[in-house]
Design a protein around this motif. Sequence first.
Motif, PDB file in Angstrom:
ATOM      1  N   ASP A   1     -23.730 -68.520 -14.656  1.00  0.00           N
ATOM      2  CA  ASP A   1     -24.969 -69.049 -14.080  1.00  0.00           C
ATOM      3  C   ASP A   1     -26.144 -68.089 -14.219  1.00  0.00           C
ATOM      4  OD1 ASP A   1     -23.759 -71.452 -13.076  1.00  0.00           O
ATOM      5  OD2 ASP A   1     -22.774 -70.208 -11.577  1.00  0.00           O
ATOM      6  N   ASN A   2     -25.895 -66.914 -14.809  1.00  0.00           N
ATOM      7  CA  ASN A   2     -26.933 -65.900 -15.002  1.00  0.00           C
ATOM      8  C   ASN A   2     -27.566 -65.466 -13.682  1.00  0.00           C
ATOM      9  OD1 ASN A   2     -28.447 -64.153 -16.647  1.00  0.00           O
ATOM     10  ND2 ASN A   2     -30.185 -65.569 -16.675  1.00  0.00           N
ATOM     11  N   ILE A   3     -26.773 -65.438 -12.619  1.00  0.00           N
ATOM     12  CA  ILE A   3     -27.271 -64.941 -11.341  1.00  0.00           C
ATOM     13  C   ILE A   3     -27.116 -63.428 -11.277  1.00  0.00           C
ATOM     14  CG2 ILE A   3     -27.054 -65.090  -8.828  1.00  0.00           C
ATOM     15  CD1 ILE A   3     -27.992 -67.656 -10.203  1.00  0.00           C
ATOM     16  N   ARG A   4     -25.926 -62.942 -11.606  1.00  0.00           N
ATOM     17  CA  ARG A   4     -25.638 -61.522 -11.566  1.00  0.00           C
ATOM     18  C   ARG A   4     -25.040 -61.098 -12.897  1.00  0.00           C
ATOM     19  NH1 ARG A   4     -21.692 -59.852  -7.736  1.00  0.00           N
ATOM     20  NH2 ARG A   4     -22.898 -58.022  -7.133  1.00  0.00           N
ATOM     21  N   ALA A   5     -25.203 -59.837 -13.230  1.00  0.00           N
ATOM     22  CA  ALA A   5     -24.621 -59.299 -14.463  1.00  0.00           C
ATOM     23  C   ALA A   5     -24.085 -57.903 -14.175  1.00  0.00           C
ATOM     24  CB  ALA A   5     -25.655 -59.242 -15.582  1.00  0.00           C
ATOM     25  N   GLU A   6     -22.882 -57.645 -14.655  1.00  0.00           N
ATOM     26  CA  GLU A   6     -22.303 -56.307 -14.517  1.00  0.00           C
ATOM     27  C   GLU A   6     -22.828 -55.431 -15.645  1.00  0.00           C
ATOM     28  OE1 GLU A   6     -17.975 -54.141 -13.785  1.00  0.00           O
ATOM     29  OE2 GLU A   6     -18.071 -56.233 -14.464  1.00  0.00           O
ATOM     30  N   PHE A   7     -23.196 -54.183 -15.309  1.00  0.00           N
ATOM     31  CA  PHE A   7     -23.756 -53.292 -16.331  1.00  0.00           C
ATOM     32  C   PHE A   7     -22.885 -52.050 -16.483  1.00  0.00           C
ATOM     33  CE2 PHE A   7     -25.523 -51.232 -12.584  1.00  0.00           C
ATOM     34  CZ  PHE A   7     -25.541 -49.886 -12.922  1.00  0.00           C
ATOM     35  N   ALA A   8     -23.059 -51.402 -17.612  1.00  0.00           N
ATOM     36  CA  ALA A   8     -22.397 -50.117 -17.872  1.00  0.00           C
ATOM     37  C   ALA A   8     -23.238 -49.365 -18.888  1.00  0.00           C
ATOM     38  CB  ALA A   8     -20.983 -50.326 -18.388  1.00  0.00           C
ATOM     39  N   VAL A   9     -23.129 -48.051 -18.867  1.00  0.00           N
ATOM     40  CA  VAL A   9     -23.867 -47.225 -19.824  1.00  0.00           C
ATOM     41  C   VAL A   9     -22.977 -46.053 -20.226  1.00  0.00           C
ATOM     42  CG1 VAL A   9     -24.977 -45.822 -18.042  1.00  0.00           C
ATOM     43  CG2 VAL A   9     -26.062 -46.042 -20.283  1.00  0.00           C
ATOM     44  N   LEU A  10     -23.095 -45.627 -21.479  1.00  0.00           N
ATOM     45  CA  LEU A  10     -22.299 -44.525 -22.012  1.00  0.00           C
ATOM     46  C   LEU A  10     -23.181 -43.710 -22.949  1.00  0.00           C
ATOM     47  CD1 LEU A  10     -19.446 -43.204 -22.374  1.00  0.00           C
ATOM     48  CD2 LEU A  10     -19.142 -44.754 -24.317  1.00  0.00           C
ATOM     49  N   VAL A  11     -23.178 -42.387 -22.751  1.00  0.00           N
ATOM     50  CA  VAL A  11     -23.950 -41.471 -23.597  1.00  0.00           C
ATOM     51  C   VAL A  11     -22.993 -40.436 -24.173  1.00  0.00           C
ATOM     52  CG1 VAL A  11     -25.775 -39.710 -23.627  1.00  0.00           C
ATOM     53  CG2 VAL A  11     -26.083 -41.810 -22.302  1.00  0.00           C
ATOM     54  N   ARG A  12     -23.181 -40.107 -25.447  1.00  0.00           N
ATOM     55  CA  ARG A  12     -22.317 -39.113 -26.069  1.00  0.00           C
ATOM     56  C   ARG A  12     -22.356 -37.809 -25.275  1.00  0.00           C
ATOM     57  NH1 ARG A  12     -23.152 -37.717 -32.326  1.00  0.00           N
ATOM     58  NH2 ARG A  12     -23.940 -35.724 -31.554  1.00  0.00           N
ATOM     59  N   SER A  13     -21.204 -37.207 -25.101  1.00  0.00           N
ATOM     60  CA  SER A  13     -21.067 -36.089 -24.161  1.00  0.00           C
ATOM     61  C   SER A  13     -22.021 -34.944 -24.446  1.00  0.00           C
ATOM     62  CB  SER A  13     -19.623 -35.582 -24.179  1.00  0.00           C
ATOM     63  OG  SER A  13     -18.729 -36.608 -23.808  1.00  0.00           O
ATOM     64  N   ASP A  14     -22.257 -34.627 -25.738  1.00  0.00           N
ATOM     65  CA  ASP A  14     -23.079 -33.467 -26.066  1.00  0.00           C
ATOM     66  C   ASP A  14     -24.572 -33.782 -26.090  1.00  0.00           C
ATOM     67  OD1 ASP A  14     -22.693 -35.113 -28.273  1.00  0.00           O
ATOM     68  OD2 ASP A  14     -23.070 -33.489 -29.699  1.00  0.00           O
ATOM     69  N   LEU A  15     -24.951 -35.007 -25.754  1.00  0.00           N
ATOM     70  CA  LEU A  15     -26.371 -35.381 -25.803  1.00  0.00           C
ATOM     71  C   LEU A  15     -26.902 -35.811 -24.446  1.00  0.00           C
ATOM     72  CD1 LEU A  15     -26.498 -37.322 -29.200  1.00  0.00           C
ATOM     73  CD2 LEU A  15     -27.299 -35.006 -28.714  1.00  0.00           C
ATOM     74  N   LYS A  16     -26.183 -35.472 -23.384  1.00  0.00           N
ATOM     75  CA  LYS A  16     -26.674 -35.785 -22.047  1.00  0.00           C
ATOM     76  C   LYS A  16     -27.831 -34.856 -21.679  1.00  0.00           C
ATOM     77  CE  LYS A  16     -22.306 -37.577 -20.240  1.00  0.00           C
ATOM     78  NZ  LYS A  16     -21.274 -37.446 -19.196  1.00  0.00           N
ATOM     79  N   GLY A  17     -28.672 -35.329 -20.757  1.00  0.00           N
ATOM     80  CA  GLY A  17     -29.774 -34.509 -20.271  1.00  0.00           C
ATOM     81  C   GLY A  17     -31.054 -34.636 -21.064  1.00  0.00           C
ATOM     82  N   HIS A  18     -31.121 -35.554 -22.023  1.00  0.00           N
ATOM     83  CA  HIS A  18     -32.330 -35.739 -22.827  1.00  0.00           C
ATOM     84  C   HIS A  18     -33.033 -37.072 -22.550  1.00  0.00           C
ATOM     85  CE1 HIS A  18     -31.474 -32.184 -25.288  1.00  0.00           C
ATOM     86  NE2 HIS A  18     -30.212 -32.611 -25.386  1.00  0.00           N
ATOM     87  N   GLY A  19     -32.571 -37.791 -21.533  1.00  0.00           N
ATOM     88  CA  GLY A  19     -33.229 -39.053 -21.185  1.00  0.00           C
ATOM     89  C   GLY A  19     -32.690 -40.272 -21.898  1.00  0.00           C
ATOM     90  N   LEU A  20     -31.588 -40.093 -22.640  1.00  0.00           N
ATOM     91  CA  LEU A  20     -31.045 -41.231 -23.378  1.00  0.00           C
ATOM     92  C   LEU A  20     -30.448 -42.267 -22.429  1.00  0.00           C
ATOM     93  CD1 LEU A  20     -30.336 -42.629 -26.020  1.00  0.00           C
ATOM     94  CD2 LEU A  20     -28.282 -41.209 -26.176  1.00  0.00           C
ATOM     95  N   GLY A  21     -29.748 -41.805 -21.377  1.00  0.00           N
ATOM     96  CA  GLY A  21     -29.169 -42.741 -20.423  1.00  0.00           C
ATOM     97  C   GLY A  21     -30.240 -43.572 -19.732  1.00  0.00           C
ATOM     98  N   ARG A  22     -31.348 -42.927 -19.351  1.00  0.00           N
ATOM     99  CA  ARG A  22     -32.451 -43.655 -18.696  1.00  0.00           C
ATOM    100  C   ARG A  22     -33.080 -44.663 -19.667  1.00  0.00           C
ATOM    101  NH1 ARG A  22     -35.602 -43.375 -13.913  1.00  0.00           N
ATOM    102  NH2 ARG A  22     -36.955 -45.201 -14.056  1.00  0.00           N
ATOM    103  N   LEU A  23     -33.252 -44.254 -20.921  1.00  0.00           N
ATOM    104  CA  LEU A  23     -33.808 -45.170 -21.922  1.00  0.00           C
ATOM    105  C   LEU A  23     -32.926 -46.404 -22.082  1.00  0.00           C
ATOM    106  CD1 LEU A  23     -35.800 -45.812 -24.262  1.00  0.00           C
ATOM    107  CD2 LEU A  23     -34.275 -44.488 -25.750  1.00  0.00           C
ATOM    108  N   LEU A  24     -31.610 -46.178 -22.179  1.00  0.00           N
ATOM    109  CA  LEU A  24     -30.690 -47.299 -22.359  1.00  0.00           C
ATOM    110  C   LEU A  24     -30.676 -48.212 -21.136  1.00  0.00           C
ATOM    111  CD1 LEU A  24     -27.771 -45.350 -24.051  1.00  0.00           C
ATOM    112  CD2 LEU A  24     -28.997 -47.274 -25.079  1.00  0.00           C
TER     113      LEU A  24
END
Length: 888
Positions: free
Chosen positions: A809-832
Amino acid sequence: MSIRNLDAIFRPRSVALIGASTRPHAIGALVARNLMAGGFDGPVMPVNPHHEAVDGVLAYKDIQSLPVTPDLAVICTPPDTVPGIISELGKRGTRGAIVITAGFREAGSAHGMELEAQMLAAARPNLMRIVGPNCVGVLSTPAGLNASFAHIAPKKGHVAFVAQSGAMLTTVLDWARARDIGFSHLVSLGDMADVDFGDMLDYLATDPDTSAIMLYVEAVTQSRKYMSAARAASRLKPVIAIKAGRHAAAAKAAASHTGALAGIDGVYDAAFRRAGILRVYDLDEVFDAVETLATRPNVGSDSLYILTNGGGVGVLATDALMDQGGNLAELGKDTIEKLNGVLPATWSHGNPVDIIGDADGNRYAAALKVLTEAPGRDAILVLNCPTAVASGLDAAAAIVEAAKETKRAILTNWLGSEGAEAARQIFAKAALPTYETPEKAVRGFMHLVRYRRGQETLMEVPPSVPGDFAPDDACARAIVAAALKKGPGWLGEPDVHALFECYGIPTVRSATVKSVDEATAKATQWNCPVALKIFSPDITHKSDVGGVALDLENADAVRGAGEAMLTRIAKARPDARIDGFVVQEMVRRPGAFELILGMASDATFGPFLLFGHGGTAVEVIGDKCLALPPLNMALAREMMSHTRIWKLLQGYRDRPPAALADIELTLVKISQLVCDNPEISELDINPLLADEKGVIALDARIRVVMDTPNTPRLAIRPYPKQLESTEHLAGIGDVLLRPVKPEDMPAFTELFAKLTKEDVRLRFFQSLQSPPAGLLARLTQIDYDREMAFVAFRDSEVIGVSRIAADPDNIRAEFAVLVRSDLKGHGLGRLLMDRIAGYAKARGTRELFGDVLAENRQMLALCHDLGCQISHTASGIVRVTLPLAPGR
């Protein structure tokens, strides 16, 4: 709507029967009797102003008098009363209704259609769901609910049956009762004013009481919703469909070969195949398929061992296997030697493995053990003919015991009637599929084979499309728009060639001229053999009116052919407008196959593609397969494999194989052309020449019409290229963000290799040494209509992913995010996360939610920054919720 409030229909806490009656044989009386006797443990409240009680239960004079608000209302009153009843129930808070009453749209009257519209309008403000009208009702054994006027009650089981036809539902119920088959739910959809096949597939896909789904389909509505629901359901449990009306007349005015060849049933076949649904053709086959698939035997190939005590039935089973496209498994030398050690010298020494008529249980068990230990995963069919010298019951018991020691698929057929019935019961208790005849047993095996192939197609990783395929869709749209300014219809040959150039579809050198003199001059200029074709907007099939001349060696031959052609056509089609001729360089590819590739549109499923044996006798040969776009390389090959010419294309005798990859790619290009240009309503390439050197289109037609905006045209949403973008992140550089593709699976495998074990555990809540193929397939093969995953690429490497999966029904959606381990801390997770949340908000999703391990502090900090609501649980999992209100 999809599954919203369907729980009120299938698991209600209370039921009201509007129109309950005490009059014998009245629908209201029959439904009342079934409701009272069904075992429902909640209140059943009859409503009738003329009776104090119905079937011994206190009745109420109207809806206002009901002591509690019913979750479900069953309505058996005249059609003119239904809209008002629905409105009154909705205002009281009733969430579901089953409208038994007929006299709506199915009556074919304007009044009936208006009543149906009023009924739906009355339900809409309160989100009430309606099954029907014009239906037998709903039976749900887990709830003890029999809200129907069916003549008997079902046995409890784990198979759901959904049908448009009430008569078919009661027939199946009667049939199954005699065969001791039970059901979780039986649903008569009737006119499907609201609840349809898509809704039922969504609901039953996650229903814990249902292990297999049977559909009786007359027609599908809302094809995109149906395809999304069917593809999702068939990944979780077997879905089996029988389609009525297979021989309905196709569109009589089809102007293209594709339209004439397709037929309505062929499009349904393509839809079932694409969704992973197993199609069957009669009721007997339906139940055989359910019995086979309910036990989920593990079939690894289309080859079968046949173990029998009678040579004749072994031959019958072999014939059936060959007729249905299966193969006999080969007995290896080691297997034969082992069989020699346990069988008498007179055994068949081949497959079928005939162990002689006096075979007892021990001999059956010994032979079966040898076959289960043979290399591979080929299934085994065990046959038994009744004899006076050995007990069939002992043999059945021995097979059951031996089967416990293997995971190999074993199917059985004990021939006979009374004597065989006891053996069949032994097999049924042991969950071993058993059948009445060798032919049915083989058909059951082929059901498993077809089901496995369908599941593999759903999960298959397609080869990447060659990197040099970069269609110029903007140029194509400009060509179509310019053509439509002149009016809808068939494109001229120059426009067809120009469109094909935009998509890299090989075509023969061609020129359009206005006269015989110009045709002669062009032939002189090219100085090679040519073909001459009439150029007329009124003539679609040129060869039918003598409008094609081939192998013209020189200018004089061109002049003679052109003048003769004009004379012929003036007699055959005096009404046709003649705009000149098309001159084509003559292509000589001796031994090349003539193929047809095409596209037409179906009223239900929209555009479909066709592949088959082409040439002037294309309709007579009738060798074709249909598929729904969009296609990838794997789907294109799967489509080709369903034709007879497929085997020839692979080469035979002294003929080398055709360039199969080039044919596949041409199908993909046609698919992309159709997806990109909604104005294309018909397309034919006939013939497409194919040999070991490649492919080339000799003759093609394209018809365009005005597009209908804001209407989903394709039954399956294609790759949304418009969502691609490039961003720059400090410390990482340029990042390409785009929706995931099935071809991304290898890149996902590389991403997993660069994740720490702790990051894998935090994302998937378990430790994984390497990602299972099934998991990778689920992550990369998504339904763009319900899911989305944005993949971040740096060069050709995947460095991060965000995804959502919405409820139907497009009421709710489950989300997930994954960033490569050596590239954390550069804002990629927030961008995604910003990208996926923005996408969800734009498509109307109200809320995102996700589960995070309490120790995943980085993810929880990101969720806090995004404004998520955070709630802790005792299990160490944190539920994070992100509202997507319009003002956010």
